[in-house]
Design a protein around this motif. Structure first.
Motif, PDB file in Angstrom:
ATOM      1  N   VAL A 214       4.520  -4.176 -13.194  1.00 38.41           N
ATOM      2  CA  VAL A 214       4.452  -3.191 -12.119  1.00 38.41           C
ATOM      3  C   VAL A 214       3.048  -2.700 -11.822  1.00 38.41           C
ATOM      4  N   GLY A 215       2.769  -2.634 -10.552  1.00 30.29           N
ATOM      5  CA  GLY A 215       1.633  -1.845 -10.091  1.00 30.29           C
ATOM      6  C   GLY A 215       0.216  -2.301 -10.355  1.00 30.29           C
ATOM      7  N   VAL A 216      -0.033  -3.047 -11.436  1.00 27.61           N
ATOM      8  CA  VAL A 216      -1.422  -3.314 -11.808  1.00 27.61           C
ATOM      9  C   VAL A 216      -2.216  -3.961 -10.667  1.00 27.61           C
TER      10      VAL A 216
ATOM     11  N   VAL B 123       8.425   9.852  -6.984  1.00 32.13           N
ATOM     12  CA  VAL B 123       8.892   8.949  -8.027  1.00 32.13           C
ATOM     13  C   VAL B 123       8.538   7.520  -7.638  1.00 32.13           C
ATOM     14  N   ASP B 124       7.791   6.847  -8.473  1.00 33.23           N
ATOM     15  CA  ASP B 124       7.439   5.461  -8.176  1.00 33.23           C
ATOM     16  C   ASP B 124       8.440   4.536  -8.859  1.00 33.23           C
ATOM     17  N   GLU B 125       8.691   3.393  -8.249  1.00 31.72           N
ATOM     18  CA  GLU B 125       9.572   2.373  -8.841  1.00 31.72           C
ATOM     19  C   GLU B 125      10.944   2.947  -9.128  1.00 31.72           C
ATOM     20  N   GLN B 126      11.546   3.544  -8.125  1.00 29.52           N
ATOM     21  CA  GLN B 126      12.730   4.354  -8.377  1.00 29.52           C
ATOM     22  C   GLN B 126      13.993   3.570  -8.685  1.00 29.52           C
TER      23      GLN B 126
ATOM     24  N   GLY C 119       0.796  -1.227   0.000  1.00 32.44           N
ATOM     25  CA  GLY C 119       0.000   0.000   0.000  1.00 32.44           C
ATOM     26  C   GLY C 119       0.826   1.272   0.000  1.00 32.44           C
ATOM     27  N   LYS C 120       1.781   1.343  -0.898  1.00 33.62           N
ATOM     28  CA  LYS C 120       2.618   2.548  -0.979  1.00 33.62           C
ATOM     29  C   LYS C 120       1.842   3.718  -1.589  1.00 33.62           C
ATOM     30  N   THR C 121       0.862   3.385  -2.434  1.00 33.49           N
ATOM     31  CA  THR C 121       0.214   4.465  -3.177  1.00 33.49           C
ATOM     32  C   THR C 121      -0.541   5.437  -2.274  1.00 33.49           C
ATOM     33  N   ILE C 122      -1.219   4.925  -1.236  1.00 32.55           N
ATOM     34  CA  ILE C 122      -1.950   5.890  -0.400  1.00 32.55           C
ATOM     35  C   ILE C 122      -0.983   6.741   0.413  1.00 32.55           C
TER      36      ILE C 122
HETATM   37 MG    MG Z   1       2.886   0.467  -6.458  1.00 32.70          MG
END
Ligand code: MG
Ligand code: ADP
Length: 686
Positions: free
Chosen positions: A548-550, A391-394, A296-299
Motif C-alpha cells: 500500500v501507498g509507498v 480513513v485511508d484504505e478503508q 493522487g488521493k493523498t492531496i
Molecule cells: Mg494512497
C-alpha cells in the motif's frame, strides 16, 4: 413474515432441544429462518432415463433388470459389478465397498431402481456406488426435484426435508404479507420459497444453478431491497446529529495547492469541490473517495484536512499500517511546512511518555492534525474538537467500524468522515456495501503516466530476469523485487524474502540491495524505505508489506515472485508502486510453472489491463464479493439468496423499489428489514 411463521422451532414435529441447538448453529431459530435456508442444489429423481441415453456427468434415475452379478479384482481392489439392462442399453453399477450378504441378495433377473452420477466406463456407462432399491415396475417418481440443503454435520438431508416440509405447510396456511410492490407475472414471496424448496419436475436446473431462475430473482430482489433500506436508514441515522460547518476562511487550501510542484487534475479539483460543499453544511459528511492507484488521493485528503484546520477543528488521519501512516505523516509535514500546523503522531509503537504527551496534545486541542494507525481510535484517545476523520484504505473496515469512528467526537456534534479506498471497488459492490456513503471518483491519472508494461515469465528463466534487474539498476533506475507466500505468516514471508535477498545481493555485483519485511521493527523498515526513496539503494527486496501507498517515482521495474498466489486487487496495488514517474515502467510476473488455468486467466488480466476499475470487476467475477472487500471473515456480504455479481442487474430496480417504499409505504420498511436481516452481519442492524 407474520407471527405464525416466526413461531419457535420446537413446535415442529421431530425437533427436540438437541436438534433445535444444531439448527441454531446454522443461524436458524424460527420457522421463518428455516424457510430462508434454501437448497444448495437439486437432484432430479422425477423421471427415469433410458440406459441407452445416459450422458457423462449427469445425475439420473435408471431402472432395469440385473443381467449379471460378478466380483472383479482381488484384495483391496476387489469390486462388485452389476450389469443392468433396460432394453435400450446396459449399464455397469460398481461397488468398491460391499458385503457378501449384499452381493447374495442381488440376483440375476431382479429389477433395480438406481440413482447416481454417470460416467463413461471402458465399454458402458457406469455408476459408482449408486443408491439403489428393488423395483417392481410400479415405483412412483418423486413429484419434485430433490433439494440438497447446505449441511455440514449433525442434520441429514432427510431431516432437512422433513423440517422444510412442515415449514412449507405452515407457510401455505399463513401466507406472509407481500411487502414488495406487485410486478406482473411475478412470483410472490411464498410461491418463490415453495418453488425453491420443492421445484416441480421439469424446472430449469441450469437456471437454478446460475441463480437466474425467476423465483431466485424474486427473493434476491426482496433481499437486496431490504439491505438497501437498512443502509438508507443507517445513513439517515448517522446524519441526524449536527456536524461542524467547516470553511476555509484563511485560504489555506488555496495556498497549499498553489505551492504544490504540480497542478491538480480536473478530477482532483472536482472531488475537492465535492468535499468542500459537504463540509460547509452542518450535516456530517460520509464520503468515499475512489481512485485508481496513483490517481493522487493523498492531496485530496490534505486539502480536506486544511479545510477543517482552517476552521479551528482537529483532523484525524488513519491508515491501516504504520508504514503507510508514516508516509502520510511525512507528506503532510512536507506540504504543510509553511502553514504553521501542529502535527501529532500516534501509532501502536508510540509508548510511555511519548504517548502521554501525544494524548495530552490531542485532548487539549493543541494538535490540529493527528496521523496514525487504528491506535487513534482506541480507548483513552480523546479529541478536544475533532471535526474530520480521514480513513485511508478503508476497504478493511465494515459498516460498524465506520459508525464507531464517527462516534469518536466531542459533545453533541459528529465529525465528518472521508474514506479513501486503496483499490477501486466495482460499482456493483459499492452500491451494496457502501450504500450509506456518498461516492466521489477520481477517474483520471496525473498527466504523463504511462501504463506499466506487464509480462509473464516462467521462473525457469529467472537468470534472464536478474540480468534485466541489473540492467535497470545500471541505467540509474530503481527496482522492487517482491516475494509472496500463500501462508499469511510474517515469519515465512520474511524467510522467503531473506533468501531471495541473499541470492540477488550475491548475483548483482556493485548494486546496492536492501531488504524490507514485516518482521522488522517499524523504525528499521522506515529507515530502509527512506534510504530507498533517497536513492541510496537501487534494488529493494520486499514482502507484500510494500503493497500500500509507498511512493518512489524513480522505481520503474517490479518483479513479483509467485504472482499466482495473489488476488488481482493485490497485484494491481503492488504494480502501482511503479509507473509513478514519467519514465516507462515494467512489471515482471515471475510465475512458478505449471500454472493452473485460473491463475493463468488472472495473470492475463494483469497483462491486458492497467485499469483498476476493470481489474476490480474481474476480481469480483473470479473471487466473489467477500474476498474483494476483504470482509469474508466478518460475513459482511453474506446474503441468503442474493449473489454478486450474478444479481447485479437487479440493483437499479432495487434502488427504485427502496425509494418507492420509503415514500409511499413507509410502514413496510421496518418489517421488510426485519424479515431479511435476522442477526446477520450483512445488514447494518439499525
Ligand atoms: Mg494512497
Ligand atoms: P494514491 O491515489 O495511490 O494514494 P498518491 O496520492 O500517493 O496516489 O499520489 C501518487 C503520486 O502522484 C504522488 O507522488 C503524488 O505526489 C503525485 N501526484 C498527485 N497528484 C498529482 C498531479 N495532479 N500531477 C502530478 N503528480 C501528482
Amino acid at each position: 413474515m407474520n407471527e405464525i411463521v416466526t413461531q419457535s422451532l420446537e413446535s415442529l414435529r421431530g425437533v427436540g432441544p438437541k436438534l433445535a441447538e444444531r439448527l441454531r448453529n446454522y443461524g436458524i431459530s424460527s420457522v421463518e429462518d428455516l424457510l430462508f435456508h434454501l437448497p444448495l442444489r437439486y437432484q432430479d429423481r422425477t423421471k427415469l432415463t433410458p440406459i441407452g441415453a445416459l450422458q457423462d456427468g449427469t445425475e439420473v434415475v435408471i431402472e432395469g433388470e440385473i443381467a449379471l452379478v460378478s466380483v472383479s479384482g482381488g484384495g483391496r481392489r476387489r469390486s462388485l459389478l452389476i450389469k443392468l439392462q433396460d432394453g435400450t442399453g446396459i449399464a455397469t453399477l460398481r461397488f468398491f465397498h460391499f458385503s457378501m450378504a449384499q452381493k447374495n441378495a442381488l440376483q440375476k433377473g431382479d429389477r433395480l431402481r438406481c440413482f447416481g452420477s454417470v460416467r463413461r466406463g471402458a465399454q458402458q456407462a457406469e455408476m459408482i456406488h449408486p443408491e439403489y432399491s428393488r423395483s417392481f415396475g410400479n415405483s412412483e417418481n418423486e413429484d419434485s426435484l430433490t433439494p440438497i440443503y447446505p449441511s455440514t454435520e449433525g442434520i441429514s438431508q432427510g431431516q432437512w426435508r422433513k423440517l422444510t416440509d412442515q415449514a412449507l405447510l405452515i407457510l401455505a396456511k399463513n401466507p406472509p404479507t407481500e411487502l414488495l410492490p406487485k410486478r406482473k407475472n411475478d412470483y410472490g414471496l411464498s410461491s418463490a420459497l415453495r418453488f425453491l424448496h420443492r421445484p416441480p419436475p421439469g424446472a430449469d436446473l441450469q437456471a437454478l444453478r446460475d441463480g437466474s431462475h425467476p423465483a431466485q430473482l424474486r427473493l434476491a430482489l426482496e433481499e437486496l431491497t431490504a439491505h438497501q433500506l437498512s443502509m438508507r436508514e443507517l445513513r439517515a441515522k448517522s446524519r441526524e446529529r449536527a456536524a461542524p460547518i467547516l470553511e476555509d476562511r484563511q485560504g489555506l487550501t488555496k495556498r497549499f495547492i498553489e505551492a504544490l510542484p504540480f497542478t491538480p487534475t480536473d478530477a482532483q479539483h472536482r472531488v475537492i469541490k465535492e468535499i468542500t460543499t459537504d463540509l460547509a453544511t452542518a450535516k456530517p459528511m460520509l464520503r468515499l473517495v475512489q481512485g485508481d492507484v496513483g490517481s493522487g488521493k493523498t492531496i485530496v485528503a490534505a486539502a480536506a484536512a486544511l479545510l477543517a484546520i482552517a476552521s479551528g477543528y482537529q483532523v484525524a488521519v488513519m491508515a491501516p499500517t504504520e508504514l503507510l501512516a508514516e508516509q502520510h505523516r511525512r507528506n503532510f509535514a512536507n506540504w504543510f511546512s509553511d502553514l504553521n500546523i501542529t502535527q501529532m503522531w500516534l501509532a501502536g509503537s508510540v509508548k510511555g511518555q511519548k504517548r502521554e504527551q501525544a494524548l495530552a496534545a490531542i485532548a487539549n486541542g493543541e494538535a490540529s492534525l493527528v496521523i496514525g494507525t487504528h491506535a487513534l481510535f482506541q480507548e483513552g484517545v480523546q479529541f478536544a474538537r475533532l471535526g474530520l476523520v480521514i480513513v485511508d484504505e478503508q476497504h478493511r473496515f465494515g459498516v460498524h467500524q465506520r459508525l464507531a469512528l464517527s462516534e469518536k467526537t466531542t459533545g453533541e456534534s459528529r465529525a465528518h468522515q472521508l474514506i479513501m479506498t486503496a483499490t477501486p471497488i466495482p460499482r456493483t459492490l459499492s452500491m451494496v456495501a457502501y450504500a450509506d456513503l456518498d461516492c466521489s471518483i477520481i477517474d483520471e491519472l496525473p498527466p504523463g503516466r504511462q501504463p506499466v508494461g506487464t509480462v509473464l515469465i516462467d521462473n525457469q528463466r529467472r537468470d534472464e530476469v536478474i540480468e534485466r534487474v541489473a540492467h535497470a539498476c545500471r541505467d540509474g533506475r530503481q527496482v522492487y523485487w517482491v516475494c509472496t507466500l500463500i501462508e499469511d505468516s510474517d515469519t515465512l514471508q520474511a524467510q522467503a524474502a531473506e533468501s531471495s535477498y541473499a541470492e540477488l545481493a550475491d548475483a548483482l555485483d556493485g548494486i546496492a540491495v536492501a531488504l524490507v519485511h514485516g518482521r522488522m521493527k517499524a523504525k528499521e523498515k522506515d529507515a530502509v524505505m527512506s534510504a530507498f526513496k533517497a536513492g541510496e539503494y537501487q534494488l529493494l527486496v520486499a514482502t507484500t508489506v510494500i503493497e500500500v501507498g509507498v511512493d518512489v517515482p524513480n522505481a520503474t521495474l517490479m518483479i513479483i515472485e509467485n504472482p499466482e498466489r495473489l488476488g488481482l486487487a493485490q497485484l494491481h496495488q503492488l504494480r502501482g508502486r511503479v509507473g509513478r514517474g514519467s519514465a516507462a515502467s515494467h512489471c515482471v510476473l515471475l510465475y512458478q510453472s505449471p500454472l493452473g488455468q485460473q491463475s493463468r486467466a488472472r495473470l492475463q488480466v494483469m497483462r491486458e489491463s492497467n485499469d483498476g476499475f476493470y481489474i476490480a470487476e474481474e476480481d469480483l467475477r473470479q473471487r466473489g464479493p467477500g474476498e474483494v472487500l476483504g470482509t469474508r471473515q466478518t460475513g459482511l456480504m453474506e446474503f441468503r439468496v442474493a449473489r454478486l455479481p450474478e444479481h447485479e442487474h437487479l440493483l437499479d430496480e432495487v434502488q427504485n423499489i427502496a425509494e418507492e417504499l420509503q415514500v409511499s409505504q413507509p410502514q413496510a420498511v421496518q418489517p421488510l428489514i426485519r424479515r431479511w436481516a435476522g442477526d446477520r452481519q450483512a445488514f447494518a442492524n439499525v
